[in-house]
Scaffold this motif. Structure first.
Motif, PDB file in Angstrom:
ATOM      1  N   GLY A   1      36.221  18.716  40.048  1.00  0.00           N
ATOM      2  CA  GLY A   1      35.114  19.625  39.788  1.00  0.00           C
ATOM      3  C   GLY A   1      35.060  20.055  38.334  1.00  0.00           C
ATOM      4  O   GLY A   1      33.988  20.110  37.722  1.00  0.00           O
ATOM      5  N   PHE A   2      36.229  20.341  37.759  1.00  0.00           N
ATOM      6  CA  PHE A   2      36.282  20.711  36.349  1.00  0.00           C
ATOM      7  C   PHE A   2      35.786  19.560  35.475  1.00  0.00           C
ATOM      8  O   PHE A   2      34.993  19.773  34.556  1.00  0.00           O
ATOM      9  N   LEU A   3      36.253  18.346  35.753  1.00  0.00           N
ATOM     10  CA  LEU A   3      35.854  17.188  34.947  1.00  0.00           C
ATOM     11  C   LEU A   3      34.341  16.957  35.026  1.00  0.00           C
ATOM     12  O   LEU A   3      33.710  16.590  34.030  1.00  0.00           O
ATOM     13  N   ASP A   4      33.768  17.192  36.201  1.00  0.00           N
ATOM     14  CA  ASP A   4      32.319  17.060  36.357  1.00  0.00           C
ATOM     15  C   ASP A   4      31.578  18.128  35.548  1.00  0.00           C
ATOM     16  O   ASP A   4      30.556  17.844  34.916  1.00  0.00           O
ATOM     17  N   ILE A   5      32.080  19.351  35.565  1.00  0.00           N
ATOM     18  CA  ILE A   5      31.479  20.445  34.788  1.00  0.00           C
ATOM     19  C   ILE A   5      31.577  20.132  33.297  1.00  0.00           C
ATOM     20  O   ILE A   5      30.600  20.282  32.558  1.00  0.00           O
TER      21      ILE A   5
END
Length: 169
Positions: free
Chosen positions: A59-63
């Motif tokens: 999720g962090f990498l997508d953000i």
């Protein structure tokens, strides 16, 4: 400048000095400076460790990728998070808007600088180590960079000067 994109994006491992070198380089070139970690924290209203804890690593990498994809073509030096290279679409966008400079330091140098990886918000699998992260990321940094600057034990001012000299040709 010999490169097609006048903006500069700095990539590399955490603690290599991207933010510090980026500020110095921006001052030297008369450019704006943007730190994507600060941009993400401001836009998400959370620290990087909070985002990782709440959204998970993926999720962090997508953000992170979404915020990088939103960057425009302003004349600037962009300091990226070390994990930006995990999203190819984000890296393709960076390469479209900027000359990508890989600030390289060897693992022993980074280990002396890198402490508190959790508090720093390093995007790393909890079961992984810095050694593993380093091996995993270095080939990706090499793949995406236009220029590789070996930092070694050089001070940030010298690294910024090396980047500027290399860009000038």
């Amino acid at each position: 400048m010999i490169f097609q994109n006048p903006s500069i994006a700095l990539i590399g491992m955490p603690a290599v000095g991207k933010s510090t070198v980026g500020v110095l380089l921006a001052k030297q070139l008369g450019y704006d400076f943007l730190d994507t970690d600060i941009l993400i924290q401001t836009k998400e209203n959370m620290t990087l460790p909070q985002i990782i804890k709440k959204k998970g690593l993926k999720g962090f990498l997508d953000i992170e990728a979404a915020h990088v994809l939103g960057l425009g073509t302003e004349l600037q030096v962009i300091s990226t998070g070390g994990s930006v290279i995990y999203r190819e679409r984000a890296m393709r966008h960076l390469k479209k808007i900027a000359t990508v400079v890989y600030l390289y330091a060897d693992l022993p140098t980074l280990l002396t600088r890198l402490s508190d990886i959790e508090g720093r918000g390093v995007a790393i699998d909890p079961s992984s180590s810095i050694d593993t992260l380093y091996k995993e990321r270095t080939s990706l940094y090499d793949k995406f960079c236009d220029i590789k600057i070996v930092c070694g034990e050089n001070q940030p001012g010298q690294v910024a000067a090396d980047v500027a000299a290399t860009l000038a040709g």
